[in-house]
Design an enzyme around this catalytic site. Structure first.
Site, PDB file in Angstrom:
ATOM      1  N   HIS A 198      71.799  43.962 -17.295  1.00 20.93           N
ATOM      2  CA  HIS A 198      72.535  43.551 -16.097  1.00 20.93           C
ATOM      3  C   HIS A 198      73.693  42.669 -16.521  1.00 20.93           C
ATOM      4  O   HIS A 198      73.565  41.871 -17.459  1.00 20.93           O
ATOM      5  CB  HIS A 198      71.598  42.778 -15.159  1.00 20.93           C
ATOM      6  N   VAL A 215      80.421  39.551 -13.312  1.00 21.70           N
ATOM      7  CA  VAL A 215      81.488  38.550 -13.385  1.00 21.70           C
ATOM      8  C   VAL A 215      82.144  38.494 -12.011  1.00 21.70           C
ATOM      9  O   VAL A 215      82.343  39.526 -11.368  1.00 21.70           O
ATOM     10  CB  VAL A 215      82.529  38.856 -14.486  1.00 21.70           C
ATOM     11  N   ARG A 216      82.474  37.288 -11.567  1.00 17.50           N
ATOM     12  CA  ARG A 216      82.930  37.149 -10.188  1.00 17.50           C
ATOM     13  C   ARG A 216      83.851  35.938 -10.034  1.00 17.50           C
ATOM     14  O   ARG A 216      83.840  35.010 -10.839  1.00 17.50           O
ATOM     15  CB  ARG A 216      81.729  37.012  -9.253  1.00 17.50           C
ATOM     16  N   HIS A 249      57.059  33.071  -8.804  1.00 18.52           N
ATOM     17  CA  HIS A 249      55.762  33.482  -8.260  1.00 18.52           C
ATOM     18  C   HIS A 249      54.863  34.110  -9.323  1.00 18.52           C
ATOM     19  O   HIS A 249      53.661  34.253  -9.107  1.00 18.52           O
ATOM     20  CB  HIS A 249      55.962  34.446  -7.082  1.00 18.52           C
ATOM     21  N   ARG A 302      77.816  45.957   1.794  1.00 14.62           N
ATOM     22  CA  ARG A 302      77.354  47.346   1.860  1.00 14.62           C
ATOM     23  C   ARG A 302      75.980  47.442   1.198  1.00 14.62           C
ATOM     24  O   ARG A 302      75.843  47.271  -0.011  1.00 14.62           O
ATOM     25  CB  ARG A 302      78.360  48.251   1.149  1.00 14.62           C
TER      26      ARG A 302
END
Length: 302
Positions: free
Chosen positions: A108, A111-112, A177, A262
């Site tokens: 995975h 980048v943002r 968890h 979306r």
């Protein structure tokens, strides 16, 4: 220049999506990405690309999105209350790769860039991202290569950068968890703005471009290994942890759903096949037990 340049970030992200898709198609050698462009009713849109049933990759998704809105979602204002009442823009490339061969890890990367504004106030902006690796059968040389690539791309930005973002990745990709790590980690960073726009943007670019250097050599090393029903069953079982993390803990998934993103693109990270088994325990001294004992634990790989 140290004022945020959204157009420059968008150009980089679109080119990055193209580059990664091209390299993944070359690594697969058979399948091609299908593209789906979409518009968000609340503002913005994106370009989703999915490769399915390839020779190497059972499913690979590489998403670009650029969304904007007049009000911040709860997932963001809970983390940063000073953002309440601001309009926002969020741009990013996110990808998840699910190989068919259980000896190739799932991976995975993301980048943002995020900016929130309101009249009469300075914009609030930051970069985030990282990459992480989720093996089903562990190989020390793969883990070392993955982390060495991360270390090398961080080093020009300071000796303290890799240890900080490696720890953040370990902390973030933890299934509370289950009290388990999702994988062997990598890099995770968020809220990056302290060194100004240009330097922060350069680091985000280094992480985005570094992903293929970290991942594809591992794919090449493992894709010819033979596997059978036992390995496939364990892979599908461990994929369940991926689903659990993304639906219960992942901030990006929650942000996307709460902003009216979306859904098909947000849930593109889900593996195409997965299974759960009640109270599964690996056989002692098996390769499956070694994953729990030696790999999906917090440790220093370098």
């Amino acid at each position: 220049m140290n004022t945020p340049d959204i157009a420059q970030v968008k150009r980089f992200l679109l080119n990055l999506q193209d580059e990664i898709c091209q390299k993944l198609e070359q690594a697969d050698g058979a399948a091609r990405f299908a593209e789906d462009s979409w518009q968000r009713p609340g503002g913005g849109g994106g370009r989703s690309r999915v490769l399915r049933q390839g020779r190497v990759f059972e499913q690979a998704g590489v998403n670009f999105s650029h969304v904007h809105g007049d009000e911040m979602p709860a997932s963001a204002t809970a983390h940063r209350p000073e953002l309440a009442g601001r309009s926002f823009e969020a741009l990013g490339v996110s990808l998840v790769i699910h190989p068919e061969n259980p000896y190739i890890p799932t991976s995975h990367a993301n980048v943002r860039f995020f900016i929130a504004e309101k009249p009469g106030a300075d914009p609030v902006w930051w970069f985030g991202g990282g990459f992480d690796l989720t093996p089903f059968y562990g190989f020390t040389e793969d883990a070392v290569h993955w982390h060495q690539t991360a270390f090398d791309l961080c080093l020009p930005f300071g000796a303290e950068v890799y240890p900080r973002y490696k720890k953040w990745c370990d902390d973030y990709f933890h299934l509370k968890h289950r009290n388990e790590q999702r994988g062997i980690g990598g890099l995770f960073f968020d809220d990056l703005n302290a060194h100004g726009f240009d330097q922060s943007f350069r680091f985000m670019q280094a992480v985005g471009r570094g992903f293929c250097d970290a991942y594809l050599p591992i794919v090449e090393r493992r894709k010819a290994l033979t596997w059978g029903e036992r390995e496939r069953d364990f892979q599908l079982y461990r994929r369940g942890r991926y689903v659990e993390f993304n639906l219960v803990w992942d901030r990006g998934t929650l942000f996307g759903l709460q902003t009216g993103g979306r859904t098909e693109s947000i849930l593109m990270s889900m593996p195409p096949l997965v299974r759960w088994e009640y109270d599964y325990q690996p056989r002692e001294d098996s390769p499956e037990a070694a994953l729990y004992r030696d790999f999906i634990v917090v440790k220093e790989w370098l």
